[in-house]
Write a protein that holds these residues in place. Structure first.
Motif, PDB file in Angstrom:
ATOM      1  N   GLN A 102      52.310  63.200  19.550  1.00  0.00           N
ATOM      2  CA  GLN A 102      50.985  63.774  19.771  1.00  0.00           C
ATOM      3  C   GLN A 102      50.698  64.025  21.251  1.00  0.00           C
ATOM      4  O   GLN A 102      50.195  65.077  21.617  1.00  0.00           O
ATOM      5  N   PHE A 103      51.004  63.054  22.116  1.00  0.00           N
ATOM      6  CA  PHE A 103      50.594  63.158  23.525  1.00  0.00           C
ATOM      7  C   PHE A 103      51.703  63.635  24.444  1.00  0.00           C
ATOM      8  O   PHE A 103      51.448  64.003  25.585  1.00  0.00           O
ATOM      9  N   PHE A 104      52.954  63.563  23.985  1.00  0.00           N
ATOM     10  CA  PHE A 104      54.060  63.910  24.886  1.00  0.00           C
ATOM     11  C   PHE A 104      54.974  64.982  24.298  1.00  0.00           C
ATOM     12  O   PHE A 104      56.091  65.177  24.767  1.00  0.00           O
ATOM     13  N   GLY A 105      54.478  65.639  23.250  1.00  0.00           N
ATOM     14  CA  GLY A 105      55.173  66.816  22.736  1.00  0.00           C
ATOM     15  C   GLY A 105      56.560  66.554  22.173  1.00  0.00           C
ATOM     16  O   GLY A 105      57.432  67.427  22.220  1.00  0.00           O
ATOM     17  N   GLU A 106      56.790  65.346  21.656  1.00  0.00           N
ATOM     18  CA  GLU A 106      58.123  65.046  21.122  1.00  0.00           C
ATOM     19  C   GLU A 106      58.353  65.844  19.827  1.00  0.00           C
ATOM     20  O   GLU A 106      57.526  65.800  18.927  1.00  0.00           O
ATOM     21  N   THR A 107      59.468  66.534  19.758  1.00  0.00           N
ATOM     22  CA  THR A 107      59.753  67.385  18.605  1.00  0.00           C
ATOM     23  C   THR A 107      60.869  66.793  17.739  1.00  0.00           C
ATOM     24  O   THR A 107      61.635  65.950  18.198  1.00  0.00           O
ATOM     25  N   ASP A 108      60.942  67.292  16.501  1.00  0.00           N
ATOM     26  CA  ASP A 108      62.018  66.835  15.619  1.00  0.00           C
ATOM     27  C   ASP A 108      63.385  67.186  16.209  1.00  0.00           C
ATOM     28  O   ASP A 108      64.329  66.407  16.086  1.00  0.00           O
ATOM     29  N   ALA A 109      63.482  68.343  16.865  1.00  0.00           N
ATOM     30  CA  ALA A 109      64.770  68.741  17.446  1.00  0.00           C
ATOM     31  C   ALA A 109      65.194  67.747  18.531  1.00  0.00           C
ATOM     32  O   ALA A 109      66.365  67.327  18.597  1.00  0.00           O
ATOM     33  N   ALA A 110      64.232  67.331  19.368  1.00  0.00           N
ATOM     34  CA  ALA A 110      64.551  66.350  20.414  1.00  0.00           C
ATOM     35  C   ALA A 110      64.917  65.017  19.770  1.00  0.00           C
ATOM     36  O   ALA A 110      65.825  64.307  20.245  1.00  0.00           O
ATOM     37  N   LEU A 111      64.233  64.691  18.677  1.00  0.00           N
ATOM     38  CA  LEU A 111      64.490  63.394  18.038  1.00  0.00           C
ATOM     39  C   LEU A 111      65.882  63.322  17.420  1.00  0.00           C
ATOM     40  O   LEU A 111      66.513  62.261  17.435  1.00  0.00           O
ATOM     41  N   ALA A 112      66.359  64.430  16.886  1.00  0.00           N
ATOM     42  CA  ALA A 112      67.719  64.426  16.329  1.00  0.00           C
ATOM     43  C   ALA A 112      68.714  64.059  17.433  1.00  0.00           C
ATOM     44  O   ALA A 112      69.629  63.258  17.232  1.00  0.00           O
ATOM     45  N   LYS A 114      68.014  62.360  20.154  1.00  0.00           N
ATOM     46  CA  LYS A 114      67.777  60.971  20.583  1.00  0.00           C
ATOM     47  C   LYS A 114      68.404  59.969  19.612  1.00  0.00           C
ATOM     48  O   LYS A 114      68.938  58.949  20.035  1.00  0.00           O
ATOM     49  N   VAL A 115      68.322  60.268  18.310  1.00  0.00           N
ATOM     50  CA  VAL A 115      68.930  59.356  17.325  1.00  0.00           C
ATOM     51  C   VAL A 115      70.439  59.289  17.581  1.00  0.00           C
ATOM     52  O   VAL A 115      71.032  58.210  17.621  1.00  0.00           O
ATOM     53  N   LEU A 145      56.405  64.465   5.818  1.00  0.00           N
ATOM     54  CA  LEU A 145      57.410  63.396   5.881  1.00  0.00           C
ATOM     55  C   LEU A 145      58.806  63.975   5.663  1.00  0.00           C
ATOM     56  O   LEU A 145      59.768  63.584   6.337  1.00  0.00           O
ATOM     57  N   GLY A 146      58.905  64.902   4.729  1.00  0.00           N
ATOM     58  CA  GLY A 146      60.199  65.529   4.445  1.00  0.00           C
ATOM     59  C   GLY A 146      60.724  66.286   5.652  1.00  0.00           C
ATOM     60  O   GLY A 146      61.911  66.205   5.997  1.00  0.00           O
ATOM     61  N   GLN A 147      59.829  66.976   6.343  1.00  0.00           N
ATOM     62  CA  GLN A 147      60.217  67.715   7.547  1.00  0.00           C
ATOM     63  C   GLN A 147      60.705  66.748   8.633  1.00  0.00           C
ATOM     64  O   GLN A 147      61.746  66.953   9.272  1.00  0.00           O
ATOM     65  N   ILE A 151      65.729  65.701  10.060  1.00  0.00           N
ATOM     66  CA  ILE A 151      66.681  65.569  11.174  1.00  0.00           C
ATOM     67  C   ILE A 151      67.901  64.755  10.749  1.00  0.00           C
ATOM     68  O   ILE A 151      68.964  64.868  11.351  1.00  0.00           O
ATOM     69  N   LEU A 152      67.755  63.963   9.687  1.00  0.00           N
ATOM     70  CA  LEU A 152      68.882  63.138   9.246  1.00  0.00           C
ATOM     71  C   LEU A 152      69.996  63.984   8.634  1.00  0.00           C
ATOM     72  O   LEU A 152      71.149  63.553   8.573  1.00  0.00           O
ATOM     73  N   ALA A 153      69.634  65.197   8.191  1.00  0.00           N
ATOM     74  CA  ALA A 153      70.666  66.099   7.689  1.00  0.00           C
ATOM     75  C   ALA A 153      71.591  66.479   8.851  1.00  0.00           C
ATOM     76  O   ALA A 153      72.778  66.728   8.670  1.00  0.00           O
ATOM     77  N   GLU A 154      71.009  66.520  10.052  1.00  0.00           N
ATOM     78  CA  GLU A 154      71.798  66.881  11.233  1.00  0.00           C
ATOM     79  C   GLU A 154      72.525  65.664  11.818  1.00  0.00           C
ATOM     80  O   GLU A 154      73.671  65.761  12.239  1.00  0.00           O
ATOM     81  N   THR A 155      71.840  64.521  11.847  1.00  0.00           N
ATOM     82  CA  THR A 155      72.466  63.358  12.491  1.00  0.00           C
ATOM     83  C   THR A 155      73.529  62.721  11.611  1.00  0.00           C
ATOM     84  O   THR A 155      74.457  62.100  12.109  1.00  0.00           O
ATOM     85  N   GLY A 156      73.347  62.822  10.280  1.00  0.00           N
ATOM     86  CA  GLY A 156      74.216  62.082   9.370  1.00  0.00           C
ATOM     87  C   GLY A 156      73.838  60.613   9.375  1.00  0.00           C
ATOM     88  O   GLY A 156      72.856  60.222  10.013  1.00  0.00           O
ATOM     89  N   PRO A 157      74.638  59.798   8.660  1.00  0.00           N
ATOM     90  CA  PRO A 157      74.273  58.388   8.523  1.00  0.00           C
ATOM     91  C   PRO A 157      74.625  57.543   9.741  1.00  0.00           C
ATOM     92  O   PRO A 157      75.501  57.894  10.521  1.00  0.00           O
ATOM     93  N   GLY A 158      73.922  56.435   9.876  1.00  0.00           N
ATOM     94  CA  GLY A 158      74.171  55.469  10.945  1.00  0.00           C
ATOM     95  C   GLY A 158      73.163  54.356  10.790  1.00  0.00           C
ATOM     96  O   GLY A 158      72.245  54.473   9.974  1.00  0.00           O
ATOM     97  N   PRO A 159      73.301  53.287  11.564  1.00  0.00           N
ATOM     98  CA  PRO A 159      72.343  52.185  11.461  1.00  0.00           C
ATOM     99  C   PRO A 159      70.927  52.692  11.775  1.00  0.00           C
ATOM    100  O   PRO A 159      70.748  53.395  12.779  1.00  0.00           O
ATOM    101  N   LEU A 160      69.971  52.386  10.931  1.00  0.00           N
ATOM    102  CA  LEU A 160      68.657  53.019  11.074  1.00  0.00           C
ATOM    103  C   LEU A 160      67.569  52.169  10.429  1.00  0.00           C
ATOM    104  O   LEU A 160      67.818  51.472   9.441  1.00  0.00           O
ATOM    105  N   ARG A 161      66.380  52.213  11.011  1.00  0.00           N
ATOM    106  CA  ARG A 161      65.152  51.772  10.343  1.00  0.00           C
ATOM    107  C   ARG A 161      64.220  52.980  10.348  1.00  0.00           C
ATOM    108  O   ARG A 161      64.193  53.726  11.337  1.00  0.00           O
ATOM    109  N   VAL A 162      63.452  53.147   9.278  1.00  0.00           N
ATOM    110  CA  VAL A 162      62.412  54.177   9.260  1.00  0.00           C
ATOM    111  C   VAL A 162      61.073  53.455   9.204  1.00  0.00           C
ATOM    112  O   VAL A 162      60.927  52.468   8.474  1.00  0.00           O
TER     113      VAL A 162
END
Ligand code: PGA
Length: 248
Positions: A102-112, A114-115, A145-147, A151-162
């Protein structure tokens, strides 16, 4: 596995953090919930990562960054990289918190990115997702939520918490109702299954948004709720220790 993570946001000084850790460690013992396999994490501001790590990591409490940059180093004034988080004693990192979006413009593309960077540096990402009140009122919660999970379709599996954190429930004292949490978590599990197949069930799904010791037992009883990401209540070591005990 149950997980309870404290998100201190931009709060506390070093002296306050040290006092917090002292009280917390008096109340959390290996015989209590830590011994029951509860994963406990604290996400302090960057300036206190080293201090908090030195105080709690030998006692089995994990330390998480609140954000991390996708690049390992370079000209990114004001940012902190994943290897720097590791160097400061972190074993994980919160990514995509709604305040970052919300405040720093973080996008799903950037998050992929970062993950993937977190995995590269052996950090456990806690991917935060959630809808705004406007999106919920427009009936778009699951679509959002689906959107965010796509990003997980791009990152694939790995250790994760949601962490499912409805934006309207964060810091407002207005916790989501049990039915809303159940619906969201079931949907998240199905999406994880779709994107990550067999490894989806290894991903705990935390709830966040006005979690307190009063409402946590009810939240933990909801199917697919594996713990909490806690802001306000995590600034009080007595309350945070209570939450950890409830998760055990
Ligand atoms: P809150 O914050 O517990 O103060 O609602 C939760 C969060 O933002 O992670």
């Amino acid at each position: 596995m149950r997980c309870v993570v404290a998100n201190w946001k931009m709060n506390l000084t070093a002296a306050e953090a040290a006092a917090f850790c002292e009280t917390l460690l008096e109340r959390i013992t290996p015989q209590s919930s830590m011994g029951q396999g509860v994963e406990v994490g604290i996400a302090p501001p960057f300036t206190m990562l080293g201090l908090v790590s030195s105080l709690v990591r030998t006692r089995g409490i994990e330390v998480f960054g609140q954000n991390g940059h996708a690049e390992p180093k370079g000209a990114f004034t004001g940012e902190v990289s994943m290897p720097q988080l590791r160097d400061a004693g972190c074993s994980g990192v919160l990514l995509g918190h709604s305040e970052r979006r919300q405040f720093f413009g973080e996008t799903d593309a950037a998050l992929a990115k970062k993950v993937k960077a977190a995995w590269q540096w052996d950090l456990l990402p806690v991917l935060c997702i959630g809808e705004t009140l406007e999106q919920r009122d427009a009936g778009r919660t699951l679509e959002v939520l689906g959107q965010q999970l796509s990003i997980l379709a791009e990152t694939g599996p790995g250790p994760l918490r949601v962490a499912y954190e409805p934006v309207w429930a964060i810091g407002t004292g207005r916790r989501a109702e049990a039915g809303q949490v159940e619906e969201a978590h079931a949907f998240i599990r199905a999406e994880l299954q779709r994107h990550l197949a067999g490894t989806a069930y290894e991903v705990p799904i935390l709830y966040g948004g006005s979690v307190t010791p009063d409402n946590f037992p009810e939240l933990l009883a909801i199917p697919e709720v594996s713990g909490g990401l806690v802001g306000g209540a995590s600034l009080d070591p007595v309350k945070f220790a209570d939450l950890v005990a409830q998760a055990g």
